[in-house]
Write an enzyme that holds these catalytic residues in place. Structure first.
Site, PDB file in Angstrom:
ATOM      1  N   ARG A 192       5.937   2.285   8.558  1.00 11.55           N
ATOM      2  CA  ARG A 192       7.113   2.936   7.964  1.00 11.55           C
ATOM      3  C   ARG A 192       7.651   3.954   8.947  1.00 11.55           C
ATOM      4  NH1 ARG A 192       6.302   6.431   2.645  1.00 11.55           N
ATOM      5  NH2 ARG A 192       5.491   7.913   4.143  1.00 11.55           N
TER       6      ARG A 192
ATOM      7  N   ARG B 120       7.103  15.894  -7.918  1.00 13.72           N
ATOM      8  CA  ARG B 120       5.708  15.459  -7.795  1.00 13.72           C
ATOM      9  C   ARG B 120       4.811  16.540  -7.213  1.00 13.72           C
ATOM     10  NH1 ARG B 120       6.189  10.827  -2.946  1.00 13.72           N
ATOM     11  NH2 ARG B 120       4.055  11.281  -2.373  1.00 13.72           N
TER      12      ARG B 120
ATOM     13  N   ARG C  11       1.842   5.158   7.262  1.00 12.91           N
ATOM     14  CA  ARG C  11       2.752   6.306   7.193  1.00 12.91           C
ATOM     15  C   ARG C  11       2.763   6.942   8.580  1.00 12.91           C
ATOM     16  NH1 ARG C  11       0.197   6.781   1.786  1.00 12.91           N
ATOM     17  NH2 ARG C  11       1.811   7.127   0.218  1.00 12.91           N
TER      18      ARG C  11
ATOM     19  N   CYS D  39       3.306  -0.251  -2.797  1.00 10.19           N
ATOM     20  CA  CYS D  39       2.456   0.536  -1.894  1.00 10.19           C
ATOM     21  C   CYS D  39       2.229   1.968  -2.371  1.00 10.19           C
ATOM     22  CB  CYS D  39       3.042   0.551  -0.489  1.00 10.19           C
ATOM     23  SG  CYS D  39       4.598   1.429  -0.383  1.00 10.19           S
TER      24      CYS D  39
ATOM     25  N   GLU E  94      12.135   3.188  -3.663  1.00  9.93           N
ATOM     26  CA  GLU E  94      11.477   4.372  -4.238  1.00  9.93           C
ATOM     27  C   GLU E  94      12.455   5.306  -4.946  1.00  9.93           C
ATOM     28  OE1 GLU E  94       9.307   6.430  -1.121  1.00  9.93           O
ATOM     29  OE2 GLU E  94      10.810   5.919   0.371  1.00  9.93           O
TER      30      GLU E  94
ATOM     31  N   ASN F 111       5.251   6.420  -6.008  1.00  9.39           N
ATOM     32  CA  ASN F 111       5.115   7.889  -6.106  1.00  9.39           C
ATOM     33  C   ASN F 111       6.485   8.545  -6.226  1.00  9.39           C
ATOM     34  OD1 ASN F 111       2.480   7.212  -5.512  1.00  9.39           O
ATOM     35  ND2 ASN F 111       2.739   7.619  -3.339  1.00  9.39           N
ATOM     36  N   ASP F 112       7.361   8.182  -5.289  1.00  8.62           N
ATOM     37  CA  ASP F 112       8.699   8.767  -5.363  1.00  8.62           C
ATOM     38  C   ASP F 112       9.517   8.131  -6.487  1.00  8.62           C
ATOM     39  OD1 ASP F 112       8.955  10.888  -3.521  1.00  8.62           O
ATOM     40  OD2 ASP F 112       8.724   9.445  -1.889  1.00  8.62           O
TER      41      ASP F 112
ATOM     42  N   HIS G  42       1.795  14.760  -0.754  1.00  9.80           N
ATOM     43  CA  HIS G  42       1.370  13.977   0.404  1.00  9.80           C
ATOM     44  C   HIS G  42       0.008  14.445   0.900  1.00  9.80           C
ATOM     45  CE1 HIS G  42       5.628  12.745   0.485  1.00  9.80           C
ATOM     46  NE2 HIS G  42       5.041  11.616   0.753  1.00  9.80           N
TER      47      HIS G  42
HETATM   48  C1  PEP Z   1       5.802   6.395  -2.464  1.00  9.26           C
HETATM   49  O1  PEP Z   1       6.723   7.205  -2.618  1.00  9.26           O
HETATM   50  O2  PEP Z   1       5.271   5.754  -3.385  1.00  9.26           O
HETATM   51  C2  PEP Z   1       5.253   6.153  -1.121  1.00  9.26           C
HETATM   52  C3  PEP Z   1       4.397   5.185  -0.882  1.00  9.26           C
HETATM   53  O3  PEP Z   1       5.630   7.020  -0.157  1.00  9.26           O
HETATM   54  P1  PEP Z   1       5.051   8.511   0.010  1.00  9.26           P
HETATM   55  O4  PEP Z   1       3.957   8.692  -0.990  1.00  9.26           O
HETATM   56  O5  PEP Z   1       4.596   8.619   1.407  1.00  9.26           O
HETATM   57  O6  PEP Z   1       6.252   9.328  -0.296  1.00  9.26           O
HETATM   58 MG    MG Z   2       7.793   7.943  -0.858  1.00  8.39          MG
END
Ligand code: PEP
Ligand code: MG
Length: 540
Positions: free
Chosen positions: A330, A462, A294, A499, A428, A451-452, A188
């Site tokens: 979110r 990650r 976020r 996203c 996610e 991402n998740d 993050h």
């Molecule tokens: C994701 O997981 O892709 C996402 C947008 O949320 P974050 O990166 O804040 O976990």
């Molecule tokens: Mg996420």
């Protein structure tokens, strides 16, 4: 000249002076202050604020039946009330005519040193507590949201590593670029750093604090830092920066244009933000709206949970400034790598799989309701969409909606006006993909967090820099899950957005367009390059 190699996180090139930030150091103004009374008053106020905070932490620990934790905070208060310590600081301030910051730094260290030399090992350990308290009092003196600050001359920020909350508190007006000795692409902290729109480099392994104060060039595109660059290199980068500016100007000509392929497929381009003040960059880059705010930033920047009023003002600012554009906010996704000490979450062996995001909200319903009430109150100022993170079951979504209804009723009974809003779910985890049909039946929109989704599908942390080469968001299992989500969403009349970071990856834009994605939400700086790419595309 010294060349340092790292990994590119965000593109662009700048020339400037490096300031090396290390958590333990503060830029303290020693001062030569005649007004000792005022400095002592500042010192007392800072001490009171830290004590109050410690009392609150002790109460929270007690409420969680953590008596040992509560005792630690109470003992911190006792240390702060120690007359010897207070006198030592006040003497530095009044006799040496120094600033409150200097008095605290030197006074606390003196006392910590004295204690360290005592024969009793228990008392010796208290010296660490004193140094911890010194940091807290200094933070208070220098402003709770002081963050990383090296004054008001623009500089290149260098650091060993930065946490998400440190990045969240960077004052972007003065930071030209970021270079980290450590860091990882998918954390993050990195995502927030990318959102700043300045060149960023991670894993600049040979970077050291000795570079503090040196002139440097940061080439974010190629992951290079040149310390004390020679004239030829400066000339070369002057040219590169000129070219970059030309390219940026050419992108600006796409402002106001539609994001549509040559054969007429349109898509909405939204921006990801983490701070209400990012709106300026969003408007500059002509995004249709915010696809992901976020809200975590609000929870990371201070020492305490943000009040309903503070949250309401932030959400209101974003929806009002973007109106009539839509704004997806979110609900908080803290926990995991975004630690918030005031929540007193227990240590976890696998925090990414632990008490985080919606799990915290559903467990701490009182906190959750504060956020939902603030969101609902702000909804009347624009086009609000509320998004729930890390949902893995329909029952969780239903529970969120139920709490939302409770908040609505409360607000109605207080005669507060609520605007229209939509409810969405982050997709996610593989679980949410597999039940996307059921979630879509309950929601107004879905948003894929790649991402998740990558982390949980590939079972790859990650955060772990050693696993970068295995962390592959292009993996067919990810692409296929995005297709499944889009199809499921559309079967139920839901809009489907992407996203995560993959949304801005030009290599897969055409794939997403062919899948019929409704919107892509990316860092504001990626909006116009993405529009360019899509306008050059022909899907026929
Ligand atoms: C994701 O997981 O892709 C996402 C947008 O949320 P974050 O990166 O804040 O976990
Ligand atoms: Mg996420």
């Amino acid at each position: 000249m010294q060349k340092i190699e790292g990994k590119s996180l965000a593109q662009g090139a700048v020339i400037g002076k490096i300031r090396f930030y290390s958590e333990a150091e503060y830029d303290i103004d020693e001062g030569d202050y005649d007004d000792s009374e005022y400095e002592i008053e500042r010192f007392e106020r800072a001490m009171d604020a830290v004590k109050e905070h410690k009392f609150a932490l002790a109460e929270a620990a007690e409420a969680n039946s953590d008596n040992e934790g509560a005792m630690v905070f109470v003992s911190h208060v006792a240390l702060l009330e120690d007359r010897g310590l207070i006198r030592r600081v006040e003497d530095y301030i009044s006799e040496m005519k120094k600033s409150a910051e200097f008095g605290v730094k030197v006074g606390f260290n003196d006392v910590a040193d004295d204690i360290r030399n005592l024969p009793d090992p228990y008392i010796m350990r208290r010296s660490d507590d004193i140094l911890e308290l010194e940091r807290e009092v200094l933070e208070e003196l220098m402003g709770a949201s002081r963050g990383i600050s090296f004054g008001k001359e623009p500089y290149i920020l260098a650091a060993y590593d930065l946490t998400a909350s440190e990045v969240a508190r960077i004052d972007r007006r003065y930071v030209l670029a970021i270079v980290m000795k450590e860091g990882n692409l998918n954390t993050h902290a990195s995502i927030l750093a990318k959102g700043l729109g300045i060149p960023c480099i991670i894993r600049a392994e040979t970077l050291s604090p000795a570079c503090d104060g040196s002139d440097a060039i940061v080439d974010g595109t190629n992951g290079l830092v040149f310390l004390k660059p020679d004239d030829e290199t400066v000339r070369k980068y002057d040219e590169i920066m000129k070219e970059n500016r030309k390219f940026a100007d050419s992108l600006m000509r796409l402002k106001g244009k539609m994001t549509v392929t040559k054969d007429g497929h349109e898509v909405r381009l939204y921006a990801n933000i983490s701070n209400p003040y990012d709106i300026e960059t969003v408007l500059e880059n002509d995004a249709t709206g915010i696809g992901l705010f976020r809200s975590d930033y609000l929870f990371l920047k201070d020492r305490d949970y943000p009040s309903e009023e503070e949250q309401y003002l932030s959400y209101r600012k974003v929806v009002e400034d973007m109106n009539p554009g839509s704004v997806v906010i979110r609900t908080v996704d803290i926990g995991s790598d975004k630690s918030v000490p005031y929540l007193q979450l227990p240590e976890e062996a696998n925090p990414a799989l632990g008490m985080r995001a919606i799990r915290i909200s559903l467990t701490r319903k009182d906190f959750f309701k504060v956020q939902l009430r603030a969101l609902l109150r702000a909804s009347k100022f624009g086009n609000m969409r509320i998004l729930f993170p890390m949902i893995t079951s329909v029952s969780e979504l239903k529970e969120c909606k139920e709490i939302l209804r409770e908040c609505e009723e409360e607000l109605h009974s207080e005669h507060q006006v609520i605007g229209n809003y939509l409810v969405g779910v982050m997709i996610e985890t593989p679980a949410s993909v597999l039940i996307a049909d059921q979630l879509a039946a309950e929601a107004d929109f879905l948003s894929v967090g790649t991402n998740d989704l990558t982390q949980f599908t590939l079972a790859i942390d990650r955060q772990n820099p050693n696993l970068d080469r295995f962390y592959d968001p292009h993996h067919p299992a990810i692409i296929e899950q995005i297709r499944m989500t889009i199809e499921a969403g559309h079967r139920h009349g839901c809009l489907v957005l992407i996203c995560g970071e993959l949304a801005g990856d030009l290599e897969v834009t055409e794939t997403f367009m062919r899948m019929g994605v409704d919107g892509l939400s990316v860092n504001p700086q990626f909006v116009l390059p993405l529009r360019k790419k899509i306008r050059e595309m022909d899907l026929s």
